[in-house]
Design a protein around this motif. Structure first.
Motif, PDB file in Angstrom:
ATOM      1  N   GLY A  91       0.844  -1.198   0.000  1.00  0.00           N
ATOM      2  CA  GLY A  91       0.000   0.000   0.000  1.00  0.00           C
ATOM      3  C   GLY A  91       0.876   1.244   0.000  1.00  0.00           C
ATOM      4  O   GLY A  91       1.930   1.285   0.647  1.00  0.00           O
ATOM      5  N   HIS A  92       0.465   2.239  -0.764  1.00  0.00           N
ATOM      6  CA  HIS A  92       1.247   3.478  -0.827  1.00  0.00           C
ATOM      7  C   HIS A  92       0.338   4.634  -1.219  1.00  0.00           C
ATOM      8  O   HIS A  92      -0.785   4.437  -1.674  1.00  0.00           O
ATOM      9  N   ILE A  93       0.892   5.831  -1.039  1.00  0.00           N
ATOM     10  CA  ILE A  93       0.263   7.026  -1.580  1.00  0.00           C
ATOM     11  C   ILE A  93       1.299   7.659  -2.503  1.00  0.00           C
ATOM     12  O   ILE A  93       2.509   7.520  -2.260  1.00  0.00           O
ATOM     13  N   HIS A  94       0.851   8.300  -3.555  1.00  0.00           N
ATOM     14  CA  HIS A  94       1.824   8.896  -4.478  1.00  0.00           C
ATOM     15  C   HIS A  94       2.470  10.119  -3.837  1.00  0.00           C
ATOM     16  O   HIS A  94       1.809  10.887  -3.126  1.00  0.00           O
ATOM     17  N   GLU A  95       3.755  10.269  -4.117  1.00  0.00           N
ATOM     18  CA  GLU A  95       4.478  11.406  -3.538  1.00  0.00           C
ATOM     19  C   GLU A  95       3.965  12.731  -4.108  1.00  0.00           C
ATOM     20  O   GLU A  95       3.881  13.726  -3.394  1.00  0.00           O
ATOM     21  N   PRO A 100      -2.920  10.453 -10.480  1.00  0.00           N
ATOM     22  CA  PRO A 100      -3.892   9.373 -10.331  1.00  0.00           C
ATOM     23  C   PRO A 100      -3.300   8.055 -10.837  1.00  0.00           C
ATOM     24  O   PRO A 100      -2.128   7.980 -11.212  1.00  0.00           O
ATOM     25  N   GLU A 101      -4.136   7.028 -10.882  1.00  0.00           N
ATOM     26  CA  GLU A 101      -3.695   5.718 -11.371  1.00  0.00           C
ATOM     27  C   GLU A 101      -4.926   4.930 -11.812  1.00  0.00           C
ATOM     28  O   GLU A 101      -6.025   5.154 -11.296  1.00  0.00           O
ATOM     29  N   ILE A 102      -4.739   4.036 -12.775  1.00  0.00           N
ATOM     30  CA  ILE A 102      -5.815   3.133 -13.206  1.00  0.00           C
ATOM     31  C   ILE A 102      -5.435   1.706 -12.816  1.00  0.00           C
ATOM     32  O   ILE A 102      -4.302   1.286 -13.074  1.00  0.00           O
ATOM     33  N   ALA A 139      -4.438   6.944  -0.950  1.00  0.00           N
ATOM     34  CA  ALA A 139      -3.552   5.779  -0.784  1.00  0.00           C
ATOM     35  C   ALA A 139      -4.292   4.546  -1.285  1.00  0.00           C
ATOM     36  O   ALA A 139      -5.533   4.493  -1.213  1.00  0.00           O
ATOM     37  N   HIS A 140      -3.565   3.546  -1.777  1.00  0.00           N
ATOM     38  CA  HIS A 140      -4.231   2.373  -2.331  1.00  0.00           C
ATOM     39  C   HIS A 140      -3.485   1.081  -1.997  1.00  0.00           C
ATOM     40  O   HIS A 140      -2.255   1.070  -1.932  1.00  0.00           O
ATOM     41  N   ARG A 141      -4.295   0.046  -1.790  1.00  0.00           N
ATOM     42  CA  ARG A 141      -3.776  -1.291  -1.452  1.00  0.00           C
ATOM     43  C   ARG A 141      -4.746  -2.321  -2.012  1.00  0.00           C
ATOM     44  O   ARG A 141      -5.968  -2.132  -1.932  1.00  0.00           O
TER      45      ARG A 141
HETATM   46 FE   LIG Z   1       0.074   3.861  -7.048  1.00  0.00          FE
END
Ligand SMILES: [Fe+2]
Length: 191
Positions: A91-95, A100-102, A139-141
């Motif tokens: 899991g992370h959050i972008h700096e 964004p992300e798909i 953040a995403h995991r």
């Molecule tokens: Fe990401």
């Protein structure tokens, strides 16, 4: 140093196994890499006493041109649990706060957890064919709650950056554990 190429490039993806080639980098994450992430530290230690199994692996290919960049990533999360908590990504959050992300779930069964780390939390069930847009600053995991592999494709910009430390310290608002034989979301006591 990433190679610049202004010409189209294709890779071959084998959906049966969730692997594409050629790829530039493969990252392996084992139990020891996630020792601070799983809540049951005793369960982590008992697994490490008898080996250090693979939790997931990520293959990436950053496509870099003179004026753009786009990274393709494919993650394979192996099935299993640490204690009663299902295998998952760190899991992370972008700096960067504008990135964004798909995510596209090729197959498997699980959840995408998303958290702003300041009060907003979303859970998206994942199965074959689900595509999710993860906005900046969430953040995403991904958690694999199934009996087999969970495979998902990701697309993101290289400069997005990955901050793992915030999540390692506090985790997501909820964690996913097996309870009475079923995947269940419960509050994370660290939050
Ligand atoms: Fe990401």
């Amino acid at each position: 140093m990433l190679q610049v190429n202004d010409y189209p490039i294709s890779v071959r993806f084998d959906p049966e196994v969730g692997i594409f080639s050629p790829c530039i980098e493969t990252i392996e994450r084992r139990v020891s890499d996630l020792r601070k992430v799983f809540y049951d530290h005793q369960a982590v230690q008992s697994i490490l006493n008898s080996g250090d199994r693979l939790i997931y692996e990520v293959r990436t290919y950053p496509f870099i041109t003179n004026k753009s960049d786009m990274t393709l990533g494919v993650t394979r999360i192996f099935p299993g649990k640490v204690g009663d908590e299902y295998h998952m990504t760190k899991g992370h959050i972008h700096e960067r706060d504008d990135q964004p992300e798909i995510y596209y779930c090729v197959y498997g069964c699980g959840y995408l957890l998303m958290d702003t780390l300041n009060g907003q939390f979303r859970v998206e069930p994942l199965e074959s064919g689900v595509i999710v847009h993860i906005p900046p600053m969430w953040a995403h995991r991904v958690v694999n709650t199934g009996n087999g592999l969970l495979v998902f494709v990701a697309c993101f910009h290289v400069p997005a950056g990955h901050d793992y430390s915030l999540i390692e310290r506090q985790g997501f608002t909820q964690i996913v554990v097996e309870s009475y034989g079923k995947p269940t979301l419960i509050p994370n006591k660290k939050r």
